[in-house]
Design a protein around this motif. Sequence first.
Motif, short mmCIF file in Angstrom:
data_model
loop_
_atom_site.label_atom_id
_atom_site.label_comp_id
_atom_site.label_asym_id
_atom_site.label_seq_id
_atom_site.Cartn_x
_atom_site.Cartn_y
_atom_site.Cartn_z
N LEU A 91 -3.80 6.39 1.03
CA LEU A 91 -2.66 5.49 1.41
C LEU A 91 -3.33 4.01 0.90
CD1 LEU A 91 -1.95 6.12 5.14
CD2 LEU A 91 -0.76 6.88 3.05
N GLN A 92 -4.27 4.14 0.03
CA GLN A 92 -4.98 2.82 -0.57
C GLN A 92 -3.99 2.36 -1.60
OE1 GLN A 92 -9.26 3.40 -1.12
NE2 GLN A 92 -9.39 3.62 1.14
N ILE A 108 -1.23 -3.67 3.40
CA ILE A 108 -0.38 -3.17 4.75
C ILE A 108 1.11 -3.03 4.16
CG2 ILE A 108 0.62 -3.88 6.94
CD1 ILE A 108 -2.14 -5.66 6.97
N THR A 109 1.67 -3.86 3.46
CA THR A 109 2.91 -3.68 2.70
C THR A 109 3.00 -2.25 2.27
OG1 THR A 109 3.37 -5.79 2.24
CG2 THR A 109 4.82 -4.34 1.03
N ARG A 110 2.14 -1.75 1.63
CA ARG A 110 2.14 -0.33 1.03
C ARG A 110 2.15 0.51 2.32
NH1 ARG A 110 -0.49 2.83 -2.82
NH2 ARG A 110 0.23 4.84 -2.55
N LEU A 111 1.45 0.38 3.32
CA LEU A 111 1.48 1.18 4.43
C LEU A 111 2.91 1.50 4.99
CD1 LEU A 111 -1.81 0.35 6.36
CD2 LEU A 111 -1.39 2.39 4.94
N PRO A 138 9.88 10.53 4.86
CA PRO A 138 10.05 11.36 6.16
C PRO A 138 8.74 12.11 6.09
CG PRO A 138 11.22 11.97 3.95
CD PRO A 138 10.85 10.77 3.79
N HIS A 139 8.11 12.56 5.18
CA HIS A 139 6.81 13.31 5.58
C HIS A 139 5.57 12.47 5.76
CE1 HIS A 139 6.61 11.91 1.26
NE2 HIS A 139 5.45 12.48 1.43
N ILE A 140 5.49 11.16 5.93
CA ILE A 140 4.43 10.26 6.25
C ILE A 140 4.77 9.78 7.80
CG2 ILE A 140 2.78 8.56 5.37
CD1 ILE A 140 3.43 9.23 2.62
N SER A 141 3.73 9.82 8.35
CA SER A 141 3.70 9.12 9.58
C SER A 141 2.42 8.16 9.82
CB SER A 141 3.82 10.00 10.93
OG SER A 141 4.99 10.60 11.00
N ILE A 142 2.41 7.01 10.19
CA ILE A 142 1.22 6.23 10.27
C ILE A 142 1.24 5.49 11.64
CG2 ILE A 142 0.06 4.04 9.53
CD1 ILE A 142 1.44 4.75 6.62
N HIS A 143 0.35 5.84 12.42
CA HIS A 143 0.12 5.18 13.77
C HIS A 143 -0.92 4.27 14.00
CE1 HIS A 143 3.26 7.96 15.15
NE2 HIS A 143 2.81 8.90 14.00
N ILE A 144 -0.73 3.36 14.80
CA ILE A 144 -2.01 2.27 15.02
C ILE A 144 -2.40 2.09 16.39
CG2 ILE A 144 -2.62 -0.04 14.50
CD1 ILE A 144 -1.52 1.24 12.01
N ARG A 204 -4.77 10.40 18.79
CA ARG A 204 -3.23 10.40 18.33
C ARG A 204 -2.62 9.89 19.82
NH1 ARG A 204 0.88 8.88 18.44
NH2 ARG A 204 2.78 9.71 17.48
N SER A 205 -3.22 10.33 20.97
CA SER A 205 -2.49 9.93 22.28
C SER A 205 -2.86 8.43 22.50
CB SER A 205 -3.00 10.84 23.23
OG SER A 205 -4.53 10.26 23.64
N GLU A 206 -3.78 7.83 21.75
CA GLU A 206 -4.17 6.39 22.23
C GLU A 206 -3.40 5.33 21.21
OE1 GLU A 206 -5.90 5.37 24.38
OE2 GLU A 206 -7.32 6.87 24.97
N ALA A 207 -2.51 6.01 20.22
CA ALA A 207 -1.87 5.21 19.24
C ALA A 207 -0.55 4.96 19.68
CB ALA A 207 -2.11 5.98 17.86
N LEU A 208 0.02 3.88 19.04
CA LEU A 208 1.47 3.35 19.14
C LEU A 208 2.58 4.50 18.53
CD1 LEU A 208 1.06 -0.54 18.52
CD2 LEU A 208 1.07 0.84 20.79
N SER A 209 3.68 4.17 19.12
CA SER A 209 4.58 5.08 18.41
C SER A 209 4.98 4.55 16.75
CB SER A 209 6.04 4.92 19.24
OG SER A 209 6.49 3.57 18.87
N HIS A 210 5.56 5.55 16.34
CA HIS A 210 6.02 5.16 14.84
C HIS A 210 6.69 3.72 14.82
CE1 HIS A 210 8.68 5.02 11.32
NE2 HIS A 210 7.60 5.74 10.68
N ARG A 211 7.63 3.37 15.62
CA ARG A 211 8.34 2.25 15.79
C ARG A 211 7.51 1.07 16.02
NH1 ARG A 211 10.61 -0.60 19.45
NH2 ARG A 211 10.37 1.01 20.98
N GLN A 212 6.62 1.18 17.01
CA GLN A 212 5.54 0.08 17.55
C GLN A 212 4.65 -0.20 16.24
OE1 GLN A 212 4.27 2.13 21.13
NE2 GLN A 212 5.49 0.73 22.43
N SER A 213 4.30 1.09 15.79
CA SER A 213 3.12 0.99 14.87
C SER A 213 3.68 0.11 13.48
CB SER A 213 2.66 2.24 14.34
OG SER A 213 2.01 2.77 15.14
N THR A 214 4.85 0.30 13.22
CA THR A 214 5.53 -0.39 12.07
C THR A 214 5.91 -1.68 12.36
OG1 THR A 214 6.78 1.70 11.27
CG2 THR A 214 7.50 -0.50 10.66
#
Length: 267
Positions: free
Chosen positions: A108-109, A175-178, A185-191, A246-256
């Motif tokens: 993702l870099q 971060i804009t790239r993230l 649709p095939h990529i999920s990033i969670h923070i 994964r359980s500690e991370a935020l949801s997709h919407r919250q991460s975005t």
Amino acid sequence: MEGEPTAELIRAQLRRLRLHAELSQEEFGKLVHFSGSQVSAVELGQRPLDRFFLKRADEVLGTGGLLTSLLKLAERDGQPSWFRPWLEAERQAQQMRCYQPTLIPGLLQTENYARAVIRTDNTISDEEVEKRLAVRMDRQSILTGENPPVYVAVIEEAVLRRAEEGFHGLMAEQITRLIECSECPHISIHIIPTDVSMHVGLVGPFALARAGDGGWVGHLEHQLGGVVVDTDDEVAILLSRWESVRSEALSHRQSTGLMKKAVTSWT
């Protein structure tokens, strides 16, 4: 260069194709914006293979990208032996999982971020930096080609916040790239937010890849390289730890939303 058999094949094919086109080294050099002596040096192995040169050669000789494709193989052949099995696992993967507590995952870099990361090793030359960068950028085609794997990444919020003066623009770009990647649709990033102070993932980064046969393979990085994990017991541990981080991370919407706030802080 490492991967020398493939490099020799590139030089031989370059010379064969040039002669087949009935072009002297001087004539060919003018077409690819190199001097005749530079063309000679490349063909004789006295000058490193250059991605721009081979791209122009492919265009001039109408090879359909043969020479640049061979260069990618040479660069992969030149990777450390411990990394090659993971490269193969990435290429065959239908599902991928990645946890990174300290850096943006390599797939993702941005080019600028990746170059800055690679350059932290002051024992390698500028030429080697660019070679490693080219391989890393090429690896990213896994996520942009046909039938890409489902890729899920978990990243610590601290990774988004770390940048000394002079790197703010680089981090904003990264971060804009993230955010752009997370819209695929095939990529999920969670923070994982900074208020999660302790969890099992902080022991170190790891990645998992699942091939079409359903089997998982893991990869662990450390200061001297990395190791591929493929025994059932070890893979089961990594899968368990993945579920934990994964359980500690935020949801997709919250991460975005958090990533968008991080971009604002750097701009």
